[in-house]
Scaffold this motif. Structure first.
Motif, PDB file in Angstrom:
ATOM      1  N   VAL A  59      21.672  47.745  58.085  1.00 40.76           N
ATOM      2  CA  VAL A  59      21.775  48.782  59.110  1.00 40.76           C
ATOM      3  C   VAL A  59      20.360  49.113  59.574  1.00 40.76           C
ATOM      4  O   VAL A  59      19.488  49.393  58.765  1.00 40.76           O
ATOM      5  N   ASN A  78      28.351  40.437  61.861  1.00 41.69           N
ATOM      6  CA  ASN A  78      28.312  40.086  60.445  1.00 41.69           C
ATOM      7  C   ASN A  78      29.307  38.955  60.204  1.00 41.69           C
ATOM      8  O   ASN A  78      30.501  39.174  60.071  1.00 41.69           O
ATOM      9  N   ALA A 124      29.833  36.961  57.666  1.00 38.96           N
ATOM     10  CA  ALA A 124      30.552  36.973  56.391  1.00 38.96           C
ATOM     11  C   ALA A 124      31.687  37.991  56.444  1.00 38.96           C
ATOM     12  O   ALA A 124      32.803  37.737  55.992  1.00 38.96           O
ATOM     13  N   LEU A 125      31.397  39.135  57.044  1.00 42.22           N
ATOM     14  CA  LEU A 125      32.408  40.184  57.139  1.00 42.22           C
ATOM     15  C   LEU A 125      33.586  39.746  57.999  1.00 42.22           C
ATOM     16  O   LEU A 125      34.749  40.001  57.655  1.00 42.22           O
ATOM     17  N   ALA A 140      35.583  37.424  55.999  1.00 44.51           N
ATOM     18  CA  ALA A 140      36.209  38.165  54.899  1.00 44.51           C
ATOM     19  C   ALA A 140      37.415  38.957  55.403  1.00 44.51           C
ATOM     20  O   ALA A 140      38.444  39.065  54.725  1.00 44.51           O
ATOM     21  N   TYR A 141      37.291  39.478  56.603  1.00 44.26           N
ATOM     22  CA  TYR A 141      38.388  40.268  57.178  1.00 44.26           C
ATOM     23  C   TYR A 141      39.602  39.376  57.449  1.00 44.26           C
ATOM     24  O   TYR A 141      40.739  39.742  57.139  1.00 44.26           O
ATOM     25  N   ASN A 196      40.198  36.674  55.859  1.00 41.36           N
ATOM     26  CA  ASN A 196      40.656  36.296  54.516  1.00 41.36           C
ATOM     27  C   ASN A 196      41.621  37.327  53.930  1.00 41.36           C
ATOM     28  O   ASN A 196      42.540  36.988  53.190  1.00 41.36           O
ATOM     29  N   LYS A 197      41.422  38.602  54.285  1.00 41.41           N
ATOM     30  CA  LYS A 197      42.318  39.652  53.781  1.00 41.41           C
ATOM     31  C   LYS A 197      43.674  39.602  54.489  1.00 41.41           C
ATOM     32  O   LYS A 197      44.636  40.224  54.032  1.00 41.41           O
ATOM     33  N   LYS A 198      43.742  38.896  55.601  1.00 40.59           N
ATOM     34  CA  LYS A 198      45.000  38.848  56.358  1.00 40.59           C
ATOM     35  C   LYS A 198      45.875  37.665  55.989  1.00 40.59           C
ATOM     36  O   LYS A 198      47.053  37.639  56.356  1.00 40.59           O
ATOM     37  N   PRO A 224      45.456  43.647  55.990  1.00 39.77           N
ATOM     38  CA  PRO A 224      44.404  44.210  55.150  1.00 39.77           C
ATOM     39  C   PRO A 224      44.630  45.715  55.040  1.00 39.77           C
ATOM     40  O   PRO A 224      45.067  46.332  56.009  1.00 39.77           O
ATOM     41  N   VAL A 280      42.371  47.949  54.501  1.00 48.08           N
ATOM     42  CA  VAL A 280      41.279  48.751  55.057  1.00 48.08           C
ATOM     43  C   VAL A 280      40.873  48.147  56.392  1.00 48.08           C
ATOM     44  O   VAL A 280      41.066  46.967  56.635  1.00 48.08           O
ATOM     45  N   SER A 281      40.329  48.987  57.257  1.00 44.48           N
ATOM     46  CA  SER A 281      39.937  48.508  58.581  1.00 44.48           C
ATOM     47  C   SER A 281      38.686  47.642  58.479  1.00 44.48           C
ATOM     48  O   SER A 281      37.972  47.672  57.478  1.00 44.48           O
ATOM     49  N   LYS A 282      38.433  46.878  59.537  1.00 40.08           N
ATOM     50  CA  LYS A 282      37.238  46.022  59.557  1.00 40.08           C
ATOM     51  C   LYS A 282      35.973  46.885  59.495  1.00 40.08           C
ATOM     52  O   LYS A 282      34.999  46.518  58.853  1.00 40.08           O
ATOM     53  N   MET A 329      35.510  47.869  55.961  1.00 41.65           N
ATOM     54  CA  MET A 329      35.050  46.703  55.201  1.00 41.65           C
ATOM     55  C   MET A 329      33.578  46.427  55.437  1.00 41.65           C
ATOM     56  O   MET A 329      32.862  46.013  54.536  1.00 41.65           O
ATOM     57  N   GLY A 330      33.145  46.657  56.667  1.00 41.06           N
ATOM     58  CA  GLY A 330      31.744  46.431  57.002  1.00 41.06           C
ATOM     59  C   GLY A 330      30.822  47.416  56.314  1.00 41.06           C
ATOM     60  O   GLY A 330      29.652  47.120  56.064  1.00 41.06           O
ATOM     61  N   VAL A 379      27.375  48.212  52.420  1.00 38.42           N
ATOM     62  CA  VAL A 379      26.314  49.210  52.579  1.00 38.42           C
ATOM     63  C   VAL A 379      26.363  50.204  51.409  1.00 38.42           C
ATOM     64  O   VAL A 379      25.341  50.525  50.800  1.00 38.42           O
ATOM     65  N   TYR A 433      37.263  44.619  45.384  1.00 40.75           N
ATOM     66  CA  TYR A 433      37.960  44.570  46.665  1.00 40.75           C
ATOM     67  C   TYR A 433      37.367  43.481  47.553  1.00 40.75           C
ATOM     68  O   TYR A 433      38.092  42.676  48.138  1.00 40.75           O
ATOM     69  N   LEU A 434      36.045  43.454  47.643  1.00 39.63           N
ATOM     70  CA  LEU A 434      35.401  42.485  48.545  1.00 39.63           C
ATOM     71  C   LEU A 434      35.672  41.055  48.105  1.00 39.63           C
ATOM     72  O   LEU A 434      35.936  40.182  48.916  1.00 39.63           O
ATOM     73  N   TYR A 436      32.043  37.744  49.301  1.00 38.92           N
ATOM     74  CA  TYR A 436      33.381  38.085  49.773  1.00 38.92           C
ATOM     75  C   TYR A 436      34.444  37.155  49.193  1.00 38.92           C
ATOM     76  O   TYR A 436      35.566  37.100  49.689  1.00 38.92           O
TER      77      TYR A 436
END
Lengths: 204, 204
Positions: free
Chosen positions: A179, A192, A194-195, A198-199, A201-203, B4, B6-8, B11-12, B16, B76-77, B106
């Motif tokens: 950030v 991001n 990777a994010l 990863a998102y 991947n959660k679906k 998923p 949690v929202s993206k 997750m982002g 952090v 979780y990740l 992830y």
């Protein structure tokens, strides 16, 4: 900071409409939102809203003039003038972005990449300059760079960001998973990788 | 298709929090949402909601146990098992993603890239296999590939997508600026680099 007048989702669909209209152009002068919606398998309300955000409304009965609609979309996507962009971090991702050919239709020119590890000017595969960091300030001034892309590791991102701000870029596109602290009025957009994966991947 | 929980955006923010908690771990056992929110300059309601989505609520007065909270975020990740991923299209972007190091945290392993122009097996800079398309099916079966990444030009994307679906991937991450037809139940996530930069460009 200017606010875009259309959402990112709408902006993403504009090239889809454009491609579709290019196919239709030789076959008809006009097209209705109903036809576009049906053939692109989208909701008609969405199509009307998307097209209305960059063009006038379609005329009753005749619909949109295809040529005018294409021009309106192209003009919106391209903007009034080309934005010059610099990349800091000439690793694999930085070099991939430097040579990516898809930015032109959006009125964006990725002009050069910079890297601390580059001591003498190099050229990318597509002939774009890859320069030492010591050249950044001069290059940004001479090319009136509007956006800086950060593709350095997270630990180096803030320092690079500060340098880009000093070079008076008006926006930052950051691929480092971190950030950033920026002065108010300079928008930053994070990407991001990777994010995103990863998102997805959660679906699954 | 799993949703998923949690929202993206949440997750982002999890990495952090994780990075922040790692810094705090040696200095305290517990931490309050109030402190986290203040030091990360985020809203307290958001922090509580984010952390609550992967962990229990903080305890009154003491807050969260730092070690437990870190573990909950990491679990979780990472997910329950590593997802194997294949890339089709070993151009600059495909190779950059193949060697990108950020997916591991992830629970994702980008295992190999495939390309029509590759006739004999190659290795990427980081030693990952880059293989002919004829190997795709066998590789996906042997590695139980869960996600396919498409980094070919738009014109080739649908064909590649069809092949990946035949290889039984459960999700598609598509960098080609196009819209894919997929069987219901296979989520696709689009990543349009040009669009992302164009969107930022409209904000400056």
């Amino acid at each position: 900071m200017k606010q875009p007048d259309v959402s990112k989702a709408t902006m993403g669909r504009l090239p889809v409409y454009l491609k579709y209209l290019k196919e239709k152009e030789s076959k008809a002068d006009n097209i209705s939102a109903t036809t576009i919606a049906r053939e692109l398998r989208m909701g008609e309300v969405r199509v009307r809203k998307d097209l209305g955000s960059v063009s006038g409304a379609g005329r009753p009965k005749t619909g949109y003039n295809i040529g005018e609609l294409m021009l309106a979309i192209e003009n919106y996507l391209r903007g009034e003038k080309t934005t010059e962009v610099v990349i800091v971090g000439a690793g694999k991702l930085g070099r991939a972005l430097l040579d990516y050919s898809g930015f032109g239709e959006y009125g964006i020119n990725v002009a050069a990449a910079f890297d601390v590890s580059v001591k003498l000017p190099e050229k990318s595969q597509n002939g774009k300059p890859i320069l030492p960091m010591s050249e950044l300030s001069r290059f940004c001034r001479e090319h009136d760079a509007g956006i800086g892309i950060i593709t350095v590791p997270a630990a180096a991102a803030q320092k690079v960001c500060d340098e880009l701000v000093k070079c008076r870029v008006k926006g930052i596109w950051c691929f480092a998973p971190t950030v950033l602290n920026l002065p108010a009025g300079i928008p930053v957009q994070y990407e991001n990788m990777a994010l995103s994966l990863a998102y997805l991947n959660k679906k699954i």
